[in-house]
Design an enzyme around this catalytic site. Structure first.
Site, PDB file in Angstrom:
ATOM      1  N   ASP A  22      41.468  39.031  32.013  1.00  0.00           N
ATOM      2  CA  ASP A  22      41.752  39.616  33.709  1.00  0.00           C
ATOM      3  C   ASP A  22      42.380  40.643  32.623  1.00  0.00           C
ATOM      4  OD1 ASP A  22      42.882  41.245  35.879  1.00  0.00           O
ATOM      5  OD2 ASP A  22      44.438  40.298  35.555  1.00  0.00           O
ATOM      6  N   ASN A  70      36.700  37.865  45.271  1.00  0.00           N
ATOM      7  CA  ASN A  70      36.271  39.128  44.481  1.00  0.00           C
ATOM      8  C   ASN A  70      35.565  40.032  45.282  1.00  0.00           C
ATOM      9  OD1 ASN A  70      36.431  38.188  41.279  1.00  0.00           O
ATOM     10  ND2 ASN A  70      38.411  39.815  42.271  1.00  0.00           N
TER      11      ASN A  70
HETATM   12  C1  FPP Z   1      39.217  40.732  35.908  1.00  0.00           C
HETATM   13  O1  FPP Z   1      39.764  42.640  35.607  1.00  0.00           O
HETATM   14  C2  FPP Z   1      37.890  40.865  35.345  1.00  0.00           C
HETATM   15  C3  FPP Z   1      36.702  40.439  36.209  1.00  0.00           C
HETATM   16  C4  FPP Z   1      37.035  40.329  38.342  1.00  0.00           C
HETATM   17  C5  FPP Z   1      35.187  40.214  35.955  1.00  0.00           C
HETATM   18  C6  FPP Z   1      35.232  39.127  35.028  1.00  0.00           C
HETATM   19  C7  FPP Z   1      33.842  40.005  34.578  1.00  0.00           C
HETATM   20  C8  FPP Z   1      33.895  40.609  32.304  1.00  0.00           C
HETATM   21  C9  FPP Z   1      34.887  40.135  32.241  1.00  0.00           C
HETATM   22  C10 FPP Z   1      32.791  40.981  32.624  1.00  0.00           C
HETATM   23  C11 FPP Z   1      31.142  39.916  32.680  1.00  0.00           C
HETATM   24  C12 FPP Z   1      31.519  38.451  32.541  1.00  0.00           C
HETATM   25  C13 FPP Z   1      30.202  38.408  31.913  1.00  0.00           C
HETATM   26  C14 FPP Z   1      30.309  36.354  31.810  1.00  0.00           C
HETATM   27  C15 FPP Z   1      29.052  38.554  32.040  1.00  0.00           C
HETATM   28  P1  FPP Z   1      40.276  43.267  36.862  1.00  0.00           P
HETATM   29  O2  FPP Z   1      38.956  44.165  37.201  1.00  0.00           O
HETATM   30  O3  FPP Z   1      40.893  43.018  38.215  1.00  0.00           O
HETATM   31  O4  FPP Z   1      41.436  44.359  35.688  1.00  0.00           O
HETATM   32  P2  FPP Z   1      42.712  44.555  36.182  1.00  0.00           P
HETATM   33  O5  FPP Z   1      43.706  44.006  36.723  1.00  0.00           O
HETATM   34  O6  FPP Z   1      42.727  45.713  35.529  1.00  0.00           O
HETATM   35  O7  FPP Z   1      42.094  45.759  37.380  1.00  0.00           O
END
Ligand code: FPP
Length: 244
Positions: A22, A70
């Protein structure tokens, strides 16, 4: 599979670590860049953390890449993430084989783009015999959705006479989950300071230890990973029992 977790070869580290990655969006925002920039940086971290596993004695790593919730994000972010997953799998596939990483995916893949599904199948087939690290990527995964799908399949087997209702116990249900070949996670890490589990491996984490750390996922380094793993070794896991 088994609920007893770590202890393989007598080592006290976690055998199976699961991570809720996250903080990509906030990391990008702090740099006045689009959210996708954060996801790209997050994807680069995945490689570093997978590579760190053998030295830390971590045999299973499960990462939460995209949840069933998501899809509610903007079309642009969802499309960008899907593109990122395709590019990531395409680029990393050979490296996984070279480094002995067995890749699996959990989640409902039928809702994903057929091209992405084909790449997921290809990566699983190509890395099937790798044994150094077991990397499981949760893509379109939600624990409640997983349990509901498992119960649907189980009910179909009961209806068809392949399973007796009286024979259904915890082990039976475990066999219908996406994670059927994996041990339960010993340690679940969530980055970015949020202390919630967000529908991740709810059944499997019944006795897991949790670590909520402030670091945003794109800053989660091999060193921080090693610290968290070392801290786990000092914990006293009792699985509901009392010490002799
Ligand atoms: C949460 O951060 C992250 C995600 C929903 C996506 C996770 C994806 C990756 C780490 C990149 C790619 C992964 C692979 C396996 C290639 P957020 O966007 O919710 O962050 P925030 O809470 O700060 O908005």
């Amino acid at each position: 599979m088994d609920g007893t977790g770590s202890g393989e070869n007598g080592h006290k580290g976690p055998r199976h670590v699961a991570i809720i990655m996250d903080g990509n969006g906030r990391w990008a925002q702090m740099r006045r860049r689009p959210r996708l920039f954060g996801h790209q940086a997050g994807a680069r971290r995945v490689r570093e953390i997978v590579e760190a596993c053998p030295d830390l004695g971590v045999r299973y790593l499960t990462i939460f890449a995209f949840s069933t919730e998501n899809w509610k994000r903007t079309q642009a972010e969802v499309t960008g993430l899907m593109y990122l997953f395709r590019r990531y799998i395409t680029r990393e596939m050979q490296a996984f084989v070279k480094e002995g990483v067995c890749v699996r995916f959990i989640g409902d893949r039928l809702r994903l783009d057929p091209k992405l599904q084909a790449l997921m199948d290809e990566a699983e087939t190509l890395t099937r015999d790798c044994t150094k690290v077991n990397l499981t990527i949760a893509l379109n995964y939600g624990a409640r959705d997983e349990v509901a799908r498992a119960i649907r399949d189980l009910a179909a087997d009961v209806k068809a006479g392949r399973l007796e209702p009286d024979a259904v116990d915890e082990t039976t249900l475990t066999r219908y989950l996406d994670t059927q070949v994996l041990p339960d996670p010993d340690l679940v890490i969530r980055t970015s300071g949020e202390a919630r589990v967000s529908n991740f491996l709810l059944w499997q984490s019944a006795y897991a230890e949790y670590e909520f750390i402030d670091t945003l996922w794109p800053d989660f380094s091999r060193e921080i990973f090693a610290e968290v793993v070392a801290r786990y070794a000092t914990r006293d896991r009792r699985f509901g029992a009392v010490k002799a």
